[in-house]
Design an enzyme around this catalytic site. Structure first.
Site, PDB file in Angstrom:
ATOM      1  N   ASP A 133      49.234 -12.439   3.607  1.00 58.27           N
ATOM      2  CA  ASP A 133      47.617 -11.533   4.495  1.00 58.27           C
ATOM      3  C   ASP A 133      48.398 -10.779   5.447  1.00 58.27           C
ATOM      4  O   ASP A 133      49.021 -10.672   5.675  1.00 58.27           O
ATOM      5  CB  ASP A 133      46.952 -12.507   4.934  1.00 58.27           C
ATOM      6  CG  ASP A 133      45.961 -13.438   3.875  1.00 58.27           C
ATOM      7  OD1 ASP A 133      45.950 -13.108   2.744  1.00 58.27           O
ATOM      8  OD2 ASP A 133      46.547 -15.048   4.001  1.00 58.27           O
ATOM      9  N   TYR A 149      57.796 -21.150   3.498  1.00 59.55           N
ATOM     10  CA  TYR A 149      56.873 -19.801   5.065  1.00 59.55           C
ATOM     11  C   TYR A 149      57.661 -20.750   6.028  1.00 59.55           C
ATOM     12  O   TYR A 149      58.079 -21.961   6.250  1.00 59.55           O
ATOM     13  CB  TYR A 149      55.776 -20.125   4.851  1.00 59.55           C
ATOM     14  CG  TYR A 149      54.757 -19.497   3.646  1.00 59.55           C
ATOM     15  CD1 TYR A 149      54.438 -18.523   3.319  1.00 59.55           C
ATOM     16  CD2 TYR A 149      54.788 -20.135   2.518  1.00 59.55           C
ATOM     17  CE1 TYR A 149      54.066 -18.121   2.500  1.00 59.55           C
ATOM     18  CE2 TYR A 149      54.258 -19.722   0.819  1.00 59.55           C
ATOM     19  CZ  TYR A 149      53.761 -18.188   1.198  1.00 59.55           C
ATOM     20  OH  TYR A 149      53.440 -18.173  -0.238  1.00 59.55           O
ATOM     21  N   ASP A 209      42.669 -18.789   9.398  1.00 61.58           N
ATOM     22  CA  ASP A 209      43.828 -18.174  10.003  1.00 61.58           C
ATOM     23  C   ASP A 209      43.045 -17.186  11.891  1.00 61.58           C
ATOM     24  O   ASP A 209      41.720 -17.498  11.730  1.00 61.58           O
ATOM     25  CB  ASP A 209      44.647 -16.728   9.323  1.00 61.58           C
ATOM     26  CG  ASP A 209      43.394 -15.829   9.224  1.00 61.58           C
ATOM     27  OD1 ASP A 209      42.289 -15.884   9.719  1.00 61.58           O
ATOM     28  OD2 ASP A 209      43.725 -14.649   8.050  1.00 61.58           O
ATOM     29  N   ARG A 217      47.321 -21.318   5.015  1.00 58.43           N
ATOM     30  CA  ARG A 217      46.192 -21.167   5.787  1.00 58.43           C
ATOM     31  C   ARG A 217      44.861 -22.565   5.638  1.00 58.43           C
ATOM     32  O   ARG A 217      44.743 -23.588   6.176  1.00 58.43           O
ATOM     33  CB  ARG A 217      45.119 -20.074   5.474  1.00 58.43           C
ATOM     34  CG  ARG A 217      45.709 -18.783   6.024  1.00 58.43           C
ATOM     35  CD  ARG A 217      44.398 -17.851   6.122  1.00 58.43           C
ATOM     36  NE  ARG A 217      44.859 -17.268   4.108  1.00 58.43           N
ATOM     37  CZ  ARG A 217      43.644 -17.088   3.611  1.00 58.43           C
ATOM     38  NH1 ARG A 217      42.397 -16.576   4.312  1.00 58.43           N
ATOM     39  NH2 ARG A 217      43.737 -16.588   2.148  1.00 58.43           N
TER      40      ARG A 217
END
Length: 292
Positions: free
Chosen positions: A38, A66, A80, A176
């Site tokens: 993203d 991540y 987000d 997310r």
């Protein structure tokens, strides 16, 4: 110029933006990437250059790692920090956070967010979301969480709580959504405040280059063969190399493994990728990188 380039994607760039910048720097249109990030996220983007674009499909199945920061006490439309606020709930103290994190280990059924590139009836979900259309029956999918752990103390600011956690998951994981689901299990609305990808298969952010590095010529491509280091390797003799040029079948006796295998020459240059023929006791090429 053929190989894999590891890019440290900056914030506010889409993956497509990064490809567009690289096309200008490297003066080639033969560029593609694996594992979209993203615009709000940063970190490792695996990019194929030249013939490297032909092996991207063999890298798409990789696990991803991540570093995430979750905000507990507020939810947004995009899950987000860029979305509009949809819900809030004051947070004074969280308990059982590590146990809740551990509950996600193993198989985890996840529904992709509305603001995502997943296709639904021929359109991307974000196309519906931008028109205010909510899809209630987005197909869920099973994700495997292999590692997850909190990496910071819990911070309390303005009636909300924040903490960092690391996660390693299978293809298709939306962090997310994971942060939203994590907050929900704790009894609060939540969203993913920050996201940084640090691992994709055997590639690491530690070996990635910034766009500034690449503009200055300070980068190295990973060879096609090394990029496919997760696949078994066979070194082709002269007879095999001749057959590979013409895309011929090869004998299974030359292959210790009958699944996807990279075939290289004595200098480790990738010649082809072979796999078991579905009907014959032979190996067939899925990609050939040398020509007559």
């Amino acid at each position: 110029m053929d190989g894999i380039l590891l890019v440290n994607k900056p914030k506010d760039y889409s993956s497509h933006d990064v490809v567009a910048v690289l096309r200008g720097i490297l003066k080639t249109r033969k560029i593609g990437h694996s594992g979209t990030l993203d615009p709000d996220a940063t970190g490792l983007l695996v990019v194929g250059i030249g013939k490297g674009t032909k092996i991207m499909r063999y890298l798409n199945q990789d696990d991803k790692g991540y570093e995430a920061t979750v905000c507990i006490g507020k939810a947004t439309t995009t899950l987000d920090d860029t979305g509009e606020v949809t819900d809030t709930k004051s947070v004074s103290r969280l308990t059982g956070v590590d146990d809740v994190l551990a509950s996600f280990l193993g198989q985890y059924t996840q529904t992709p967010p509305m603001y995502s590139a997943i296709k639904y009836k021929g359109k991307r979900l974000y196309e519906y979301a931008r028109k205010g259309i909510i899809i209630d029956d987005i197909p869920s999918r099973d994700i495997t969480i292999k590692e997850i752990a909190r990496t910071s103390e819990i911070r309390y600011e303005n009636d909300k709580a924040y903490f960092e956690y690391n996660v390693l998951g299978s293809k298709g994981l939306y962090v997310r959504t994971l942060s939203y689901d994590l907050a929900k299990k704790l009894g609060y609305p939540g969203y993913n405040y920050q996201l940084n990808r640090v691992k994709a298969g055997h590639f690491s952010l530690d070996n990635a280059y910034t766009l500034e590095d690449i503009k200055g010529g300070n980068y190295t491509l990973i060879s096609l063969s090394d990029a496919l280091g997760h696949l078994p390797k066979v070194i082709a003799n002269k007879r095999m190399q001749e057959d590979i040029k013409y895309g011929r079948l090869l004998s299974v006796t030359d292959f210790p493994h009958l699944g996807l295998t990279r075939v290289v020459d004595e200098s480790n240059q990738l010649l082809a990728i072979y796999t078991k023929h579905p009907k014959r006791m032979a190996m067939k090429p899925t990609n050939v990188f040398v020509k007559d």
